[in-house]
Enzyme design. Structure first.
Site, short mmCIF file in Angstrom:
data_model
loop_
_atom_site.label_atom_id
_atom_site.label_comp_id
_atom_site.label_asym_id
_atom_site.label_seq_id
_atom_site.Cartn_x
_atom_site.Cartn_y
_atom_site.Cartn_z
CG ASP A 177 -3.94 -0.74 -8.62
OD1 ASP A 177 -3.50 0.39 -8.94
OD2 ASP A 177 -4.50 -1.50 -9.42
CD GLU B 222 -6.88 -4.07 -7.59
OE1 GLU B 222 -5.77 -4.11 -8.12
OE2 GLU B 222 -7.93 -4.23 -8.23
CB CYS C 27 -2.71 -11.81 -9.10
SG CYS C 27 -3.90 -10.51 -8.77
CG HIS D 239 -1.35 -1.64 -17.01
ND1 HIS D 239 -1.74 -0.70 -16.09
CD2 HIS D 239 -1.84 -2.83 -16.58
CE1 HIS D 239 -2.48 -1.30 -15.17
NE2 HIS D 239 -2.56 -2.57 -15.44
C1 PEP Z 1 -2.46 -5.13 -9.05
O1 PEP Z 1 -2.92 -4.00 -8.88
O2 PEP Z 1 -1.52 -5.60 -8.36
C2 PEP Z 1 -2.99 -6.01 -10.11
C3 PEP Z 1 -2.62 -7.29 -10.19
O3 PEP Z 1 -3.85 -5.47 -11.02
P1 PEP Z 1 -3.35 -4.50 -12.21
O4 PEP Z 1 -1.85 -4.55 -12.22
O5 PEP Z 1 -3.95 -5.00 -13.47
O6 PEP Z 1 -3.89 -3.17 -11.79
MG MG Z 2 -4.75 -3.47 -9.87
#
Ligand code: PEP
Ligand code: MG
Length: 397
Positions: free
Chosen positions: A272, A248, A319, A11
């Site tokens: 993920d 995911e 995404c 993150h």
């Molecule tokens: C992902 O897992 O690709 C996603 C977009 O969600 P996050 O990165 O917030 O886990």
């Molecule tokens: Mg994710």
């Protein structure tokens, strides 16, 4: 920003990317031995941190930055136009955001909408949960900022590497496999009703895409839908938002055809999906170099996802980080993805690349690419077929 540890889809890296901040992760403990005040040259493109660069190296970097800035400004001129492939297929290019300020950055960069609002950021760095009213105000401000463009709000993905002290109380041995995402929302009625109630009170609901994270089982989708129906009835709603789930978790990709019956769209979270498919922690620096979203195993799951969605006439976006990876884009288009949601500063660049690709050619290449044995082989093949996908738009790596 240079981190001794961390991972490229952790993150911290996501926040750096959304602010357009060049960043290196997993540089190693040696980084911490650098004294304060030393001059360093951070080359995020090539994954290098050079201590005590000489004046020629500094000038070369400055000149590259000037060229980049000129390209960035030139791209902005056409950024707000829709992105069509050479063969005329429109691809929605949207922004991944955490708050209203980032929605403005996404708009400035030409985003067609928001493909992912990570709503958990509203819950972090505080010691009590936001009320339904506070949530509604925050979400409405984003919808208003986007002025009629589609806006995807993901319900909270708390847990794993995003713990929140007042929500995630129990210590878990494997938090990434524990109560995170939709599992946490479904385990706490008040939490669920506050957030979904706030979302269903937004206007206009026709522009809202409501999305849930970390779905692993069809039954979770069925439960969420039933609760949304109940809340919508209580609120006397005449309109409904589109409803989608993130793909995911490998089980969700494998069951995409079954899940697709219950949703309007899928959005693939490749961060993920890659972590769980390869069993490599996205925050573990020892895994950082191997955790590649272009691994053929991940691409095969993506292909299954699109196929499952297509059987029920549903659309698929991406995404996760793959949507903003230049070498992934022809593959995602080739598989049939119709929306790419990326860090706001990257929107214009992604649109430019989409405009240089022929979707039919991308699709025709996929059968062979899915047979390759490694992410490295996939990347080499992409650069051979589409040299414009190199980091500098010229096939160079
Ligand atoms: C992902 O897992 O690709 C996603 C977009 O969600 P996050 O990165 O917030 O886990
Ligand atoms: Mg994710």
């Amino acid at each position: 920003l240079a981190l001794a540890y961390g991972g490229a889809t952790g993150h911290l890296a996501i926040i750096a990317r959304s602010r357009g901040l060049p960043a290196l992760v997993a540089v190693g403990g040696g980084l911490l031995d650098l004294d304060n005040g030393r001059t360093v040259l951070l080359d995020a493109d090539n994954g290098r941190l050079l201590a005590d660069p000489d004046s020629a190296q500094i000038e070369a970097a400055r000149s590259l930055l000037r060229k980049r800035e000129a390209n960035r400004v030139a791209r902005l001129a056409s950024a707000a136009q829709p992105a069509h492939t050479l063969d005329g297929v429109e691809i929605e290019v949207a922004g991944n955001i955490a708050d209203r300020e980032e929605a403005e950055i996404a708009l400035h960069n030409g985003a067609d909408g928001i493909g992912l609002l990570r709503s958990e950021f509203l819950f972090m760095e505080r010691d009590q949960r936001p009320s339904a009213a506070e949530q509604q105000t925050a979400y409405q401000a984003i919808l208003d900022t986007m002025a009629g463009r589609p806006t995807t709000i993901r319900t909270i993905d708390i847990g794993a590497d995003k713990p929140v002290s007042y929500l995630t109380l129990a210590k878990e041995d494997n938090p990434a496999l524990g109560v995170r995402g939709i599992r946490l929302s479904l385990a706490d009625d008040a939490l669920f009703d506050d957030q979904f109630g706030a979302l269903l009170s937004l206007t206009p609901l026709t522009k809202l895409r409501l999305m849930v994270p970390m779905v692993a089982e069809v039954s979770e989708v069925v439960r969420v839908k039933a609760r949304i129906d109940q809340l919508a009835e209580q609120l006397g709603l005449k309109e409904r938002p589109q409803f989608g789930v993130m793909i995911e978790v490998p089980s969700a990709a494998l069951m995409a055809e079954q899940i697709a019956q219950y949703v309007d769209f899928f959005s693939v979270g490749t961060n993920d999906l890659t972590q769980y498919t390869l069993a490599m922690d996205r925050c573990n620096p020892d895994m950082a170099a191997r955790l590649d979203q272009l691994h053929p195993a991940v691409l095969r799951l993506l292909a299954m996802t699109v196929e499952g969605a297509r059987k029920h006439g549903k659309w698929v976006g991406v995404c996760g980080g793959a949507a903003g990876d230049r070498q992934a884009i022809p593959l995602l288009l080739g598989l049939g993805v119709s929306e790419l949601s990326v860090a706001p500063p990257m929107v214009a660049e992604v649109k430019e690349l989409v405009r240089s690709l022929d979707r039919e050619h991308c699709a025709a290449a996929m059968a062979g690419i899915l047979q390759l044995e490694s992410a490295a082989a996939v990347r080499a093949e992409v650069l051979r077929r589409w040299p414009q996908c190199g980091r500098h738009g010229n096939g160079e790596e």
